[in-house]
Design an enzyme around this catalytic site. Structure first.
Site, mmCIF file in Angstrom:
data_model
loop_
_atom_site.group_PDB
_atom_site.id
_atom_site.type_symbol
_atom_site.label_atom_id
_atom_site.label_comp_id
_atom_site.label_asym_id
_atom_site.label_seq_id
_atom_site.Cartn_x
_atom_site.Cartn_y
_atom_site.Cartn_z
ATOM 1 N N ARG A 1 12.227 16.996 -3.405
ATOM 2 C CA ARG A 1 12.587 18.401 -3.612
ATOM 3 C C ARG A 1 13.958 18.554 -4.238
ATOM 4 O O ARG A 1 14.163 19.408 -5.104
ATOM 5 C CB ARG A 1 12.482 19.155 -2.283
ATOM 6 C CG ARG A 1 11.046 19.436 -1.928
ATOM 7 C CD ARG A 1 10.857 20.095 -0.576
ATOM 8 N NE ARG A 1 9.438 20.442 -0.435
ATOM 9 C CZ ARG A 1 8.901 21.023 0.638
ATOM 10 N NH1 ARG A 1 9.667 21.308 1.681
ATOM 11 N NH2 ARG A 1 7.621 21.309 0.664
ATOM 12 N N TYR B 1 5.382 22.746 -8.109
ATOM 13 C CA TYR B 1 5.023 21.522 -7.369
ATOM 14 C C TYR B 1 6.057 21.134 -6.306
ATOM 15 O O TYR B 1 7.109 21.717 -6.239
ATOM 16 C CB TYR B 1 4.641 20.370 -8.294
ATOM 17 C CG TYR B 1 5.588 19.797 -9.303
ATOM 18 C CD1 TYR B 1 6.953 19.964 -9.253
ATOM 19 C CD2 TYR B 1 5.061 19.017 -10.347
ATOM 20 C CE1 TYR B 1 7.779 19.373 -10.197
ATOM 21 C CE2 TYR B 1 5.882 18.429 -11.304
ATOM 22 C CZ TYR B 1 7.247 18.615 -11.217
ATOM 23 O OH TYR B 1 8.049 18.030 -12.149
ATOM 24 N N GLU B 2 5.685 20.204 -5.472
ATOM 25 C CA GLU B 2 6.496 19.809 -4.294
ATOM 26 C C GLU B 2 6.759 20.992 -3.371
ATOM 27 O O GLU B 2 7.828 21.088 -2.771
ATOM 28 C CB GLU B 2 7.823 19.173 -4.724
ATOM 29 C CG GLU B 2 7.709 18.003 -5.661
ATOM 30 C CD GLU B 2 6.933 16.823 -5.084
ATOM 31 O OE1 GLU B 2 6.837 16.728 -3.862
ATOM 32 O OE2 GLU B 2 6.414 16.030 -5.876
ATOM 33 N N GLY B 3 5.789 21.869 -3.210
ATOM 34 C CA GLY B 3 5.964 23.086 -2.414
ATOM 35 C C GLY B 3 6.429 24.203 -3.316
ATOM 36 O O GLY B 3 7.522 24.131 -3.886
#
Lengths: 577, 577
Positions: free
Chosen positions: A294, A434-436
């Site tokens: 993140r 992406y990645e949350g």
């Protein structure tokens, strides 16, 4: 398209004055100083500018393709990867126990900035490999570590994270991939995963997938998810990795951008894998990857913004249109027009403020790992946890907005492919997702990070900012940041213990407000450090004033909107949408 | 991808209550009422939903191509164009003297909304044809009118606007295309134009280019530009149009979006043309086209936002992820999550507020043309002039931001092509750039429109809003809009007579503030009109509250930023960027 230029003067400035790098390293007992750091960054910048940037637009045009079930990356990518790994860039910050160079994380993060600026599709390969390494390091057995880590750290092999399924994105509780134990201690993994970045390629070497799946006896929901290491090539009788595992690329995703990046639909068909960490505790292992990722994804927004700024500024000095403000000269370079400056300064205020904040956060990560005092380590760790969703979401939102503004500087020429500006917009967009997604990051900040230590972590961070601002009251940006910090404290108090709906209604605006204040703090530090009369110092003071005058006022409306509450947001029944 | 649904209930609501359509038409002595208008819009909506929307994604994938120098549009487009013209949609609002149906402009604008929602690439064909018709009607000789207008109005022939050159975009003073008079009264036009939407196609029929060029005796700068009508096919001996003119498509622009739209590089090589309007007065004639186009381009942003909203709302009701706020149910449709509602309500607050404001502006355009009283006509004309840059720039900025938010609702599925959301983002982006970038629109508002009538036009508009707000103080959005209007008046006073740099520094923020207040005014009218207990009225009141609580607060920071002035923006020397 203009060349990419490594922002080495800014890195040098930040290390020397704003971030007091040498003192930080001394505190940690590490033998790295700013001179060495600058030398490493300069070399990294050369590699990005000369080797990776020239592949960026061509990579977008050619794209990765799937031919007879095998991924073919754009021409030049495989060679570039080998050169990248051989020069040691893949192992920069990795643990020396596995062949890494163990350099401070701030160098890693700024290398990531330049990688993303030069070629985001390429940068995802080392980024995901590093994330996979961290999960293996933290959770895998010694056997797995010994087998996989050295070759992943060196860049001989790469890593991929296989989490998402078509019905399970944000909500991993819904995932269906199965893992069945075999007699030899391995597992047979079966299922389909989508959106798998770097899932396959033609760089040679193994590809190590970390796959979330459920064991037969798994409880439902997120408490029944385990993590498995599933390599493309299994060890053969001779110990060499030549046996194809039961996994294949079902398709390449057709995406808006990052065309050079092979984003795969992966099919696992009784693929052999090994458990990483404890059974049913895959989520914890996954978050080890995710947290590192993140921060890196946030930096992707910063990197693209910086690259787009360079292109737009060069174009604005070159392109002649319109008349000077006094009416006397025509045509003039469009950099003379106030509105063009506005767009460029918006980007620059973010890029330089964000670069400083990323650097500060990276130093906290180094403290969290290396400080001799456990209390200091825990404090730094909590600050990294607090700032991770802020960096991820705010930097990628601002990165996208920056790419859009840089494109706008080009007018119609920004909309056609020739200048590469529209590629920045298409590529930058993914980092918000992406990645949350950034909405999930905002909920993480409000729902999980504000309550850390009963609110003491966030209040400690605010106190730190406030003390710095009080020390530096002479620069205009300090006063404006202090006002914005007051607003932020007020809404923070309101959000402590808020209902899920109230938190959700506020979260995205709150995260932006948090980021504005945090970067205002960094601009204060930079403005104070920039007391000289050279060009860089003068420019820093002007951009700090711009940030105070034209960016920080957004904090007013954000606070008002947050304080208005969730009522209007929740009042409509679902069917009325 | 979900179907597109014509927003007929909202059109009906706006006509009946918010915009008092029947009374307006009575004032103008026109025999059109809301029932007829709704019937026309409903039929138009059916055509857009059934005929054009299904071609949208496929058009993006296939794109327009250049084969042996001729444009080939995506399969289905040529048939759809003929059906569109035969059903009379091309002539909806055109002058009956040339075969048009002369329906009110508000119907045209809302047809444009639905065309843009269903298929922006397609919608540009009728849009540009209409713009060309208006310039010909206003400025061309009777001969040219008689020859070209009937077939353009019917849709048998199409139009294109050829203004931009590679070195002359915003700054038309720099254009180089030449026109040399011939003995027969025609001109030989030579030069290259870029970014020419609908420059060529395979629909059959003639393509009428309006080309800006310089006569041999032209003074330098914008005062030496003339407008020429240059058809693809010249009249032959029999009077039929079969002779190819000296013009050709040099290339199709490779663009970020609107792939189905053939955006041409056009080469004119002694192409035969005829002067439209007076020599050296081409800019005035061009602005006749541009003003009509600018309203239409604003509506493109609205249309795409509305379509993206429909897709995202449908997806949010369908997609199951996560847990209900009370923790009791999982998975739930994501429409239950506050942050998803936030994104949808942001879009909806713009779409419905913008639709109302566009309708109000369109009614002013009808007044400007048809009111029996000359003073009323002049007043309405000035209001249209004031609002044109606001609609163009704010609606396309908000349209793009809306498409991005709708894409975000889809998470990773928004980034891949399958659902069509990333196409909305790519397509919406162009509207912020063409027909004068949004920065140029903002400068037009501040530099040319605020001074109209010595400030009486803008102050008259504000007085009109203020009176309406005072009448409707009972709804919450009225009070918030009144506060924002106060801010707007304050910065407007500051900008009267501002320097070029001060105006340029403020312009984009000022235009957004102006749009926020204008839509707040429309939300006030809508909230008051929505006093009933049916679903539509209830939803209107909720979204009005949302607009007041969560959107209007942006006015605070905008005003503060504007009042901070231009100093920090102008302080850096050009080489420091």
């Amino acid at each position: 398209m203009f060349n990419y230029v490594c922002p080495i003067d800014d890195y040098r400035f930040l290390l020397a004055d704003t971030l007091r790098f040498d003192r930080e390293m001394e505190d940690l007992g590490r033998e790295v100083d700013a001179d060495l750091a600058v030398a490493v960054l300069e070399e990294a910048g050369r590699m990005c500018a000369e080797r990776l940037h020239p592949l960026n637009r061509h990579g977008d045009e050619e794209g990765s393709r799937l031919i007879d079930g095998e991924v073919v990356t754009p021409s030049g990518f495989a060679d570039a990867w080998r050169a990248f790994a051989e020069a040691g860039w893949a192992s920069l910050s990795a643990d020396p126990a596995y062949g890494g160079q163990g350099l401070p994380f701030i160098l890693q993060l700024w290398l990531d900035e330049m990688l993303s600026a030069a070629n985001l599709s390429f940068g995802l390969f080392p980024g995901l490999t590093r994330g996979a390494c961290e999960a293996i390091m933290a959770h895998a057995s010694d056997d797995l570590k010994a087998t996989y880590l050295p070759r992943m750290v060196s860049g001989e092999w790469t890593g991929a994270m296989a989490l998402t399924e078509s019905g399970a994105g944000t909500d991993l509780a819904l995932l269906k991939t199965k893992a069945v134990p075999a007699a030899d201690g391995s597992y047979a993994v079966t299922g389909q995963k989508i959106f798998i970045s770097s899932g396959d390629h033609d760089f040679g070497g193994n590809i190590v997938h970390l796959v979330l799946a459920r064991l037969p006896d798994a409880p439902p929901g997120v408490k029944g998810i385990s993590l498995f290491l599933v390599p493309k090539y299994l060890p053969g009788a001779q110990g060499n990795f030549t046996v194809r595992n039961g996994m294949s690329v079902g398709a390449l995703e057709k995406k808006m951008g990052i065309h050079a990046q092979p984003t795969c639909v992966m099919n696992y068909d009784s693929a052999t894998g090994w458990l990483v960490g404890k059974a049913h505790r895959g989520l914890a292992a996954m978050f080890t990857m995710m947290n590192a990722e993140r921060l890196m994804v946030g930096i992707q927004g910063l990197g693209i913004a910086g690259a787009a700024y360079q292109q737009a500024a060069a174009y604005a000095k070159d392109r002649l249109q319109g008349r000077s403000a006094d009416g006397g000269r025509a045509p003039v370079p469009i950099i003379e027009h106030a509105d063009v400056r506005r767009m460029l300064l918006n980007i620059r205020a973010f890029v330089e403020g964000g670069r400083a904040l990323a650097g500060w956060t990276a130093l906290q990560l180094d403290r969290a790992h290396h400080h001799p005092d456990a209390a200091e380590r825990a404090k730094a760790d909590a600050l990294v946890a607090l700032l991770t969703p802020v960096v991820k979401a705010a930097f990628t939102d601002l990165g996208f907005e920056s790419a859009v503004q840089a494109q706008q500087v080009f007018g119609g020429h920004g909309y056609i492919r020739e200048w590469g500006m529209e590629q920045y917009v298409r590529d930058a967009r993914i980092a918000q997702i992406y990645e949350g997604t950034n909405g999930v990051q905002a909920m993480d900040l409000v729902g999980r990070k504000l309550p850390l230590g009963g609110g003491s972590v966030v209040n400690g961070f605010f106190d730190l900012i406030q003390a710095d601002l009080a020390d530096h009251g002479a620069v205009p940006v300090a006063a404006r940041t202090a006002e914005a910090l007051d607003r932020l404290r007020q809404v923070t108090a309101r959000l402590q213990g808020a209902s899920v709906d109230a938190a959700g209604a506020a979260a995205v605006d709150y995260l932006r407000l948090f980021a504005l204040v945090s970067m205002g703090w960094m601009w204060t530090r930079m403005a104070v450090a920039a007391g000289g009369e050279d060009d860089l110092h003068r420019a820093k003071r002007v951009v700090a004033d711009y940030y105070a005058d034209r960016v920080l006022p957004q904090s007013e409306g954000l606070a008002t909107a947050i304080l208005a509450g969730e009522q209007a947001m929740m009042a409509l029944p679902a069917e009325a949408f």
